[in-house]
Motif scaffolding. Structure first.
Motif, PDB file in Angstrom:
ATOM      1  N   UNK A   1      45.285  35.768  48.506  1.00 55.45           N
ATOM      2  CA  UNK A   1      45.437  35.812  47.086  1.00 55.45           C
ATOM      3  C   UNK A   1      44.406  35.872  46.369  1.00 55.45           C
ATOM      4  N   UNK A   2      44.120  36.645  45.245  1.00 54.63           N
ATOM      5  CA  UNK A   2      42.701  36.761  44.627  1.00 54.63           C
ATOM      6  C   UNK A   2      43.191  36.415  43.086  1.00 54.63           C
ATOM      7  N   UNK A   3      42.398  35.511  42.439  1.00 55.74           N
ATOM      8  CA  UNK A   3      42.458  35.488  40.929  1.00 55.74           C
ATOM      9  C   UNK A   3      41.162  36.078  40.380  1.00 55.74           C
ATOM     10  N   UNK A   4      41.342  36.330  39.304  1.00 56.37           N
ATOM     11  CA  UNK A   4      40.375  36.849  38.393  1.00 56.37           C
ATOM     12  C   UNK A   4      39.033  36.181  38.151  1.00 56.37           C
ATOM     13  N   UNK A   5      38.090  37.123  37.422  1.00 51.68           N
ATOM     14  CA  UNK A   5      36.792  36.483  37.316  1.00 51.68           C
ATOM     15  C   UNK A   5      35.557  37.265  37.711  1.00 51.68           C
TER      16      UNK A   5
ATOM     17  N   UNK B   1      42.679  40.316  38.038  1.00 46.46           N
ATOM     18  CA  UNK B   1      42.865  39.960  39.735  1.00 46.46           C
ATOM     19  C   UNK B   1      43.657  41.479  40.198  1.00 46.46           C
ATOM     20  N   UNK B   2      44.189  42.191  39.442  1.00 49.66           N
ATOM     21  CA  UNK B   2      44.523  43.244  39.926  1.00 49.66           C
ATOM     22  C   UNK B   2      43.170  44.224  40.508  1.00 49.66           C
ATOM     23  N   UNK B   3      42.228  44.470  39.639  1.00 53.20           N
ATOM     24  CA  UNK B   3      41.332  45.261  39.811  1.00 53.20           C
ATOM     25  C   UNK B   3      40.520  44.598  41.164  1.00 53.20           C
TER      26      UNK B   3
ATOM     27  N   UNK C   1      49.511  45.267  43.456  1.00 50.39           N
ATOM     28  CA  UNK C   1      49.641  45.299  41.958  1.00 50.39           C
ATOM     29  C   UNK C   1      50.578  44.361  41.124  1.00 50.39           C
ATOM     30  N   UNK C   2      50.153  43.529  40.289  1.00 50.85           N
ATOM     31  CA  UNK C   2      50.934  42.558  39.516  1.00 50.85           C
ATOM     32  C   UNK C   2      50.770  43.046  38.220  1.00 50.85           C
TER      33      UNK C   2
END
Length: 339
Positions: A147-151, A185-187, A202-203
């Protein structure tokens, strides 16, 4: 100069650092006890005589030690090398000492530290991303779900991952379309999948929607699939940010900013804003993993760099799950240890 060489060596031949530390320690022990016999030295170092003989032969061939009937002594060349190496060794040991102290103080799974202040050197943000990528690569296994968050730091991780033999799946940890496209996060899930040869999902779910809309979105088959994958994921990657920097990046309203100021927010992680005591002040309403879900994961890889984030990281320590691997710079590490 020493630090630059150390960072290069960590990238090219990390095993050489371990070998260097071992031989430096051997020279120090010989110098402190010289002249000393092989058997006594082996006992002091808790090594077999066979292994010690190999190391001693190497140091002798390099001209760093002398061997005669009295025993082993350090040569003048060996003393010179030790003097030249001391700043280098101190740098390595300093990070190890900081990490050890932080593990003892906070009880997290592990700490990984880069030298310096990432606010003063943008290159250190890349080093944090690289260090995170290297550790992530070590713990991959076939069928792993990440699971990957954004940033922005998360976005750089993909630059340092390599194709993996394992079958991997990357999923966005939370919805939210407020960030720049490259930092969403999608990218990032897509980039990490491309770098490793894995798959991704993709979410598409916006931040701060009403309860009715949120519940409706959760019923969508594509959204439900990602939600279930997040619940079952093995690893989580996320950043820790300064509260108001993250709020502005997500274009929150002035009313919300005023509320965060009034409540003395200092940090943000995973869509949660918190104060210096680790009390949750506000939670972004979106679909995906929640803070309470992190404890069930094999490892949670969290990252923050720069003195501007030291208060945020200290506060996050009060709510961080024990399975966290924390990637920080030396400025934050020292602040955590001494505050």
């Amino acid at each position: 100069m020493w630090q630059r060489l150390l960072d290069i060596q960590r990238r090219i031949a990390p095993e050489a650092i371990d070998e260097l530390l071992k031989r430096f320690e051997l020279l120090k022990r010989i110098e402190a006890n010289q002249p000393i016999g092989r058997r006594t030295l082996a006992r002091k170092l808790d090594l077999t005589e066979r292994i010690l003989r190999r190391e001693v032969d190497t140091l002798q061939s390099l001209g760093l030690i002398l061997i005669d009937k009295r025993g082993i002594t350090v040569s003048q060349a060996g003393i010179d090398v030790m003097d030249e190496l001391s700043p280098y060794i101190t740098t390595i040991d300093r990070r190890s000492d900081l990490a050890r102290g932080l593990r003892e103080k906070f009880g997290l799974k592990d700490f990984f530290i880069v030298n310096g202040d990432a606010d003063q050197s943008p290159e250190l943000q890349k080093e944090l991303s690289k260090m995170m990528a290297e550790e992530l690569q070590k713990i991959f296994f076939d069928g792993a779900v990440i699971s990957v968050a954004g940033g922005s730091t998360m976005a750089n991780v993909g630059n340092y991952l390599m194709p993996a033999v394992e079958k991997l799946l990357f999923v966005p940890a939370r919805g939210g379309l407020g960030e720049e496209v490259g930092n969403q996060a999608n990218s990032i899930a897509s980039r990490l999948a491309t770098a490793t040869g894995g798959g991704h999902k993709v979410l598409y779910a916006p931040d701060n929607v009403g309860e009715n809309v949120l519940e409706s979105l959760k019923l969508e088959p594509a959204v439900k699939e990602v939600t279930e994958l997040n619940q079952a994921s093995d690893f989580v990657l996320h950043g820790i940010g300064e509260a108001f920097t993250m709020a502005r990046r997500r274009n929150v309203s002035e009313d919300v900013l005023d509320q965060l100021r009034e409540k003395r927010a200092v940090g943000e992680a995973f869509g949660y804003y918190f104060n210096a005591e680790g009390d949750i002040l506000r939670k972004v309403k979106t679909i995906g993993l929640q803070l309470e879900d992190l404890e069930s994961k094999q490892s949670v890889l969290a990252v923050a760099g720069g003195s501007s984030k030291k208060e945020a990281v200290r506060a996050y320590m009060k709510i961080a799950p024990k399975n966290t691997l924390l990637f920080i710079d030396e400025t934050i590490a020292e602040y955590l240890l001494n505050s």
